[in-house]
Write an enzyme that holds these catalytic residues in place. Sequence first.
Site, PDB file in Angstrom:
ATOM      1  N   GLU A   1       0.824  -1.204   0.000  1.00  0.00           N
ATOM      2  CA  GLU A   1       0.000   0.000   0.000  1.00  0.00           C
ATOM      3  C   GLU A   1       0.873   1.276   0.000  1.00  0.00           C
ATOM      4  OE1 GLU A   1      -3.194  -0.233  -0.245  1.00  0.00           O
ATOM      5  OE2 GLU A   1      -4.227   1.431   0.756  1.00  0.00           O
ATOM      6  N   ASP A   2       1.936   1.261   0.775  1.00  0.00           N
ATOM      7  CA  ASP A   2       2.658   2.511   1.059  1.00  0.00           C
ATOM      8  C   ASP A   2       4.017   2.665   0.380  1.00  0.00           C
ATOM      9  OD1 ASP A   2       0.567   3.057   2.670  1.00  0.00           O
ATOM     10  OD2 ASP A   2       1.591   2.668   4.565  1.00  0.00           O
TER      11      ASP A   2
ATOM     12  N   ASP B   1      -3.512  -5.242  13.280  1.00  0.00           N
ATOM     13  CA  ASP B   1      -3.238  -3.932  12.681  1.00  0.00           C
ATOM     14  C   ASP B   1      -4.153  -2.879  13.318  1.00  0.00           C
ATOM     15  OD1 ASP B   1      -2.401  -1.961  10.798  1.00  0.00           O
ATOM     16  OD2 ASP B   1      -4.068  -2.491   9.463  1.00  0.00           O
TER      17      ASP B   1
HETATM   18 MN    MN Z   1      -1.102  -1.038   9.210  1.00  0.00          MN
END
Ligand code: MN
Length: 728
Positions: free
Chosen positions: A81-82, A144
Amino acid sequence: MPVGKISTYEELLEIIKESDREFDMDLIGRAYKLADDLHGSQKRLSGEPYIVHPLSVASILVDLGMDSESIAAGLLHDVVEDTPITLEQIEKMFSRDIANLIDGVTKIGRIPYSTREEQQAENIRKMLIAMADDIRVIIIKLADRLHNMRTMEYQTPQKQRDKALECMEVYAPIAHRLGIRAVKEELEDLSLRYLDPVAYQEIENTLTLHKNERAAFIERTKKKIYDRLSAMIPNVYLEGRVKSINGIYRKMFIQGKNIESIYDIYAVRVIVDTVNDCYNVLGVIHDMFQPLPNRFKDYISTPKPNMYQSLHTTVLSAEGIPFEVQIRTWEMHHTAEYGIAAHWKYKLGLTKGDTLENRLVWIRQMLENQKDNEDATDLVRTIKSDLAPEEVFVFTPKGEVISLPSGSTVIDFAYAIHSAVGNRMIGAKVDKRIVPIDYKVKTGEIVEILTTKEPDHGPSRDWLNIVKTSEARNKIRQWFKKERREENIVEGRAEVEREFKRNGIVMSDQELKDLLESIGRKQNCSTVDDVYSAIGYGGIQLWKLMPRIREEYMKKKQQLPEAQAQQEKKTPLTTNKKAMGGVLVEGMDNCLIKLSRCCNPLPGDEIIGFITRGFGVSIHKRSCSNVPQDISKAPEPERWVKAHWAGEVKETFESTLEIVAEDRSGLLADVTQQFFNMRLFIQSLNSRVTKDGHAVIHATITVNGIEHITTVIGKLKNIEGIISVKRS
Ligand code: MN
């Protein structure tokens, strides 16, 4: 729970070492290295290096008893994602499984959550479960979430509230259903802090006043009880707890109690081997402490609807502090703690001890077995279908989740949104691609319905054969009812002709008109054309009325004047002969009649008799499987005789109904209540639950004919959760 914040890989290694379990340290080390390189100088809002987050998630996963792959995926869960790395690269460097875990966590993280509506939250929960092919995805996501909630103070107030709400309504209930109570309670308490900060503070203050005393009090009490019990009862196990802040909050603000009148803030639980021991423990407890009046509940002899069993009592400590004592066997304990998971936890032979570690052994065991053990794959399916039964969850383009029974098409979706959308539908796009009109939607897809502006565009009759849901079918019928009256009348006329022909009914125009008018009066149609139209669009289901029409027709024929009756002298029956059991048997007066048990015929059913040896004539439905299709080819054709229902029916008949429903608590009670309301006598009643989570109830009741049973079936269908009702 435990594990506080950690910031270095060394701390993670320490936690792994303390867990005393075997891990693939090479895999975990490589995952850490990659995550650390990729996140590089990224920072959390707190100003800390980003890697603190995946490290903390990994440590929570160790604590939850998860395997090496989950921990590696936990370390890498945010990289796709990042950072610039792709899933394909991860798969090459690690494995397909790890890539899939990361992909799953990323995907379910993208499910938008925006509304407070309860149904919507439930749909999102189920969708999340349904989207995760591997149950580990859910657990990594929970870890998470847990760490993000613990570090929420750096977010904006709006974001805090949004995330807290989502956690409270979506993630905490999932943790609950997976039996991970520690995670559930922590998520709830963290959320409450942002959702109702004032109340949270108030409760916290009240409790923190006695913080040291509380822990000491529970320990002291446990020891006192243990010393007494262990001398007389084998294998006594005790645990104590203080109610979570959210738990107290719910009692105070939802049940409207003040904190002094909540008696189970402190609780001690006693777990023993046998039911007998439970009652013995109760006796000892009541001897040691003063019981509070009206606080004893015996859920062992009367379990709660969800199968919960325990003895509950509230007693007063020597210090004057009330506390609740729950007494149960291990079996009851596992049912209470794990719910649906309990039966296979048993199957895996894990019955004792209740540390967090043990509590999650079942998840680990299942994961280990998942790949090569058919049994375990089955269990995964069971848990998934328990959590999200046969449903699919799809998005509108605006992100709203719509749940549909699996097998639903884009047409069902359109009608689920609004009948106007369905009626103007000309096509559909799924994930931005045009699909055929009978396309079956799948969980996670975004469905867009293409509509026309033309106001009198309507559905096609073919759609009735394509749609899965009765909602869509009814709405399509509804449209034809309103918009296509002429067509319906023609269609209805044709159907009446067909059915009459099939049943050998011939009527004069006047007779037909009288009949249709009498049907119309019962069905709220004012003209004969209205009746035809209703038959045409399916509002009146003619085939259901046919047995009755036929019966009346036969009756009329039998009442014809002598001269005309001559033509039918083959039928020697008339209504003034004695009808036994409401049945007339051709060629036999006053014979003994028995309604057969295999098919329980009812007045209005087409029937036939069989001359038994010594027990009179047994009457079967013509359609009964015990009746030969072609009598002339049967072994003893002469023993089969024609039979009819007598005109006047006063007797009552037994009929067995098969009721299929979504299993829920109180279902059986609702069904029996309905029988009671209708003053029906129940001969027998039993129910079972099928593998796919449906309840099947067989009820034998006493009714007085086919019309009566039709009414009964109609009433039953109105009960919440009922899927189908039919005569069996
Ligand atoms: Mn996370």
